[in-house]
Motif scaffolding. Structure first.
Motif, PDB file in Angstrom:
ATOM      1  N   ARG A 116     -41.071   0.763 -65.627  1.00 36.32           N
ATOM      2  CA  ARG A 116     -42.275   0.531 -66.420  1.00 36.32           C
ATOM      3  C   ARG A 116     -41.925  -0.137 -67.747  1.00 36.32           C
ATOM      4  O   ARG A 116     -42.596  -1.074 -68.174  1.00 36.32           O
ATOM      5  CB  ARG A 116     -43.013   1.836 -66.669  1.00 36.32           C
ATOM      6  CG  ARG A 116     -44.253   1.642 -67.540  1.00 36.32           C
ATOM      7  CD  ARG A 116     -45.087   2.914 -67.616  1.00 36.32           C
ATOM      8  NE  ARG A 116     -46.209   2.701 -68.485  1.00 36.32           N
ATOM      9  CZ  ARG A 116     -46.296   3.167 -69.737  1.00 36.32           C
ATOM     10  NH1 ARG A 116     -45.301   3.886 -70.232  1.00 36.32           N
ATOM     11  NH2 ARG A 116     -47.348   2.928 -70.487  1.00 36.32           N
ATOM     12  N   VAL A 161     -41.207  -3.763 -67.244  1.00 37.81           N
ATOM     13  CA  VAL A 161     -42.426  -4.552 -67.043  1.00 37.81           C
ATOM     14  C   VAL A 161     -43.163  -4.743 -68.361  1.00 37.81           C
ATOM     15  O   VAL A 161     -43.625  -5.846 -68.670  1.00 37.81           O
ATOM     16  CB  VAL A 161     -43.341  -3.872 -65.993  1.00 37.81           C
ATOM     17  CG1 VAL A 161     -44.701  -4.546 -65.947  1.00 37.81           C
ATOM     18  CG2 VAL A 161     -42.683  -3.898 -64.635  1.00 37.81           C
ATOM     19  N   ILE A 162     -43.275  -3.692 -69.157  1.00 42.83           N
ATOM     20  CA  ILE A 162     -43.998  -3.767 -70.433  1.00 42.83           C
ATOM     21  C   ILE A 162     -43.381  -4.813 -71.349  1.00 42.83           C
ATOM     22  O   ILE A 162     -44.088  -5.562 -72.018  1.00 42.83           O
ATOM     23  CB  ILE A 162     -44.002  -2.387 -71.134  1.00 42.83           C
ATOM     24  CG1 ILE A 162     -44.910  -1.423 -70.380  1.00 42.83           C
ATOM     25  CG2 ILE A 162     -44.457  -2.502 -72.580  1.00 42.83           C
ATOM     26  CD1 ILE A 162     -44.821   0.003 -70.888  1.00 42.83           C
ATOM     27  N   THR A 163     -42.057  -4.882 -71.381  1.00 42.02           N
ATOM     28  CA  THR A 163     -41.380  -5.807 -72.299  1.00 42.02           C
ATOM     29  C   THR A 163     -41.017  -7.136 -71.643  1.00 42.02           C
ATOM     30  O   THR A 163     -40.334  -7.950 -72.256  1.00 42.02           O
ATOM     31  CB  THR A 163     -40.088  -5.170 -72.850  1.00 42.02           C
ATOM     32  OG1 THR A 163     -39.216  -4.904 -71.751  1.00 42.02           O
ATOM     33  CG2 THR A 163     -40.382  -3.914 -73.638  1.00 42.02           C
ATOM     34  N   SER A 164     -41.456  -7.340 -70.423  1.00 42.34           N
ATOM     35  CA  SER A 164     -41.126  -8.554 -69.658  1.00 42.34           C
ATOM     36  C   SER A 164     -39.608  -8.725 -69.526  1.00 42.34           C
ATOM     37  O   SER A 164     -39.098  -9.842 -69.573  1.00 42.34           O
ATOM     38  CB  SER A 164     -41.739  -9.786 -70.300  1.00 42.34           C
ATOM     39  OG  SER A 164     -43.131  -9.663 -70.364  1.00 42.34           O
ATOM     40  N   LEU A 200     -55.444  -9.683 -72.328  1.00 39.88           N
ATOM     41  CA  LEU A 200     -54.329  -9.238 -73.162  1.00 39.88           C
ATOM     42  C   LEU A 200     -53.643  -8.061 -72.471  1.00 39.88           C
ATOM     43  O   LEU A 200     -54.298  -7.221 -71.854  1.00 39.88           O
ATOM     44  CB  LEU A 200     -54.858  -8.816 -74.529  1.00 39.88           C
ATOM     45  CG  LEU A 200     -53.888  -8.656 -75.671  1.00 39.88           C
ATOM     46  CD1 LEU A 200     -53.201  -9.989 -75.982  1.00 39.88           C
ATOM     47  CD2 LEU A 200     -54.632  -8.185 -76.913  1.00 39.88           C
ATOM     48  N   GLN A 201     -52.333  -7.995 -72.560  1.00 40.02           N
ATOM     49  CA  GLN A 201     -51.581  -6.874 -71.991  1.00 40.02           C
ATOM     50  C   GLN A 201     -52.157  -5.570 -72.548  1.00 40.02           C
ATOM     51  O   GLN A 201     -52.471  -5.467 -73.732  1.00 40.02           O
ATOM     52  CB  GLN A 201     -50.104  -7.018 -72.358  1.00 40.02           C
ATOM     53  CG  GLN A 201     -49.205  -5.971 -71.748  1.00 40.02           C
ATOM     54  CD  GLN A 201     -47.737  -6.226 -72.079  1.00 40.02           C
ATOM     55  OE1 GLN A 201     -47.340  -7.341 -72.382  1.00 40.02           O
ATOM     56  NE2 GLN A 201     -46.941  -5.184 -72.023  1.00 40.02           N
ATOM     57  N   SER A 202     -52.283  -4.553 -71.707  1.00 40.40           N
ATOM     58  CA  SER A 202     -52.954  -3.315 -72.111  1.00 40.40           C
ATOM     59  C   SER A 202     -52.289  -2.646 -73.313  1.00 40.40           C
ATOM     60  O   SER A 202     -52.978  -2.111 -74.190  1.00 40.40           O
ATOM     61  CB  SER A 202     -53.043  -2.336 -70.939  1.00 40.40           C
ATOM     62  OG  SER A 202     -51.757  -1.955 -70.508  1.00 40.40           O
ATOM     63  N   GLU A 203     -50.959  -2.680 -73.388  1.00 44.09           N
ATOM     64  CA  GLU A 203     -50.274  -2.078 -74.538  1.00 44.09           C
ATOM     65  C   GLU A 203     -50.575  -2.852 -75.814  1.00 44.09           C
ATOM     66  O   GLU A 203     -50.749  -2.260 -76.879  1.00 44.09           O
ATOM     67  CB  GLU A 203     -48.764  -2.017 -74.300  1.00 44.09           C
ATOM     68  CG  GLU A 203     -48.340  -0.999 -73.266  1.00 44.09           C
ATOM     69  CD  GLU A 203     -48.537  -1.479 -71.832  1.00 44.09           C
ATOM     70  OE1 GLU A 203     -48.481  -0.636 -70.935  1.00 44.09           O
ATOM     71  OE2 GLU A 203     -48.758  -2.685 -71.623  1.00 44.09           O
ATOM     72  N   HIS A 204     -50.644  -4.166 -75.732  1.00 39.72           N
ATOM     73  CA  HIS A 204     -51.007  -4.976 -76.895  1.00 39.72           C
ATOM     74  C   HIS A 204     -52.422  -4.638 -77.344  1.00 39.72           C
ATOM     75  O   HIS A 204     -52.679  -4.495 -78.552  1.00 39.72           O
ATOM     76  CB  HIS A 204     -50.909  -6.471 -76.578  1.00 39.72           C
ATOM     77  CG  HIS A 204     -49.514  -6.971 -76.464  1.00 39.72           C
ATOM     78  ND1 HIS A 204     -49.153  -7.922 -75.544  1.00 39.72           N
ATOM     79  CD2 HIS A 204     -48.382  -6.664 -77.134  1.00 39.72           C
ATOM     80  CE1 HIS A 204     -47.862  -8.191 -75.661  1.00 39.72           C
ATOM     81  NE2 HIS A 204     -47.373  -7.430 -76.622  1.00 39.72           N
ATOM     82  N   LEU A 216     -43.074  -5.199 -78.566  1.00 44.01           N
ATOM     83  CA  LEU A 216     -44.500  -5.500 -78.425  1.00 44.01           C
ATOM     84  C   LEU A 216     -45.099  -5.978 -79.744  1.00 44.01           C
ATOM     85  O   LEU A 216     -45.905  -6.918 -79.774  1.00 44.01           O
ATOM     86  CB  LEU A 216     -45.252  -4.264 -77.926  1.00 44.01           C
ATOM     87  CG  LEU A 216     -44.882  -3.756 -76.531  1.00 44.01           C
ATOM     88  CD1 LEU A 216     -45.551  -2.424 -76.252  1.00 44.01           C
ATOM     89  CD2 LEU A 216     -45.241  -4.782 -75.483  1.00 44.01           C
ATOM     90  N   ASP A 252     -44.261  -9.563 -80.462  1.00 41.28           N
ATOM     91  CA  ASP A 252     -45.164 -10.464 -79.740  1.00 41.28           C
ATOM     92  C   ASP A 252     -46.453 -10.673 -80.523  1.00 41.28           C
ATOM     93  O   ASP A 252     -46.937 -11.801 -80.674  1.00 41.28           O
ATOM     94  CB  ASP A 252     -45.523  -9.890 -78.361  1.00 41.28           C
ATOM     95  CG  ASP A 252     -44.342  -9.782 -77.415  1.00 41.28           C
ATOM     96  OD1 ASP A 252     -43.311 -10.455 -77.663  1.00 41.28           O
ATOM     97  OD2 ASP A 252     -44.457  -9.025 -76.432  1.00 41.28           O
TER      98      ASP A 252
END
Length: 119
Positions: free
Chosen positions: A12, A15-18, A44-48, A78, A81
């Motif tokens: 996970r 994936v979150i950090t690519s 937008l990515q959900s964490e962003h 994140l 980014d």
């Protein structure tokens, strides 16, 4: 704080950090305040998006990590980014005054003292 991320495995976080493990802004320390400059947009990515909603008022990096239940290192990636796209701004803490780094220079302090004496 629960260490939820430890039970989910590294997939996970990857994936979150690519897949990035570095490249975070080195000036983002745990007490740097983050402020959202934009609202979340679709796609937008959900964490962003969660970070943007959390940071409507200033919030420290470590607090964001606690709310997201993610490691600080991942949150710093994140945030980098979001900083790069201008969606957030960072307010870095001021350095603590010390004898080697006084709050004001001796010249300024002397001028203030002379001005006070002249009153």
């Amino acid at each position: 704080m629960s260490d939820t991320y430890r039970y989910e495995g590294p997939d996970r976080l990857y994936v979150i950090t690519s897949g990035r493990s570095g490249g975070a802004d080195g000036s983002l320390d745990a007490v740097t305040l983050i402020v959202a400059e934009d609202e979340p947009v679709p796609g937008l990515q959900s964490e962003h998006a969660r970070i943007l909603r959390l940071c409507r008022s200033p919030m420290a990096v470590v607090e964001i990590a606690a709310h997201l239940r993610l490691p600080v290192a991942v949150v710093r990636i994140l945030l980098t980014d979001l900083l790069d796209t201008g969606r957030v701004t960072a307010r870095h803490p001021r350095p603590v005054p010390s004898p080697a780094r006084p709050l004001a220079s001796p010249d300024v302090l002397e001028k203030v003292l002379v001005a006070l004496h002249n009153l």
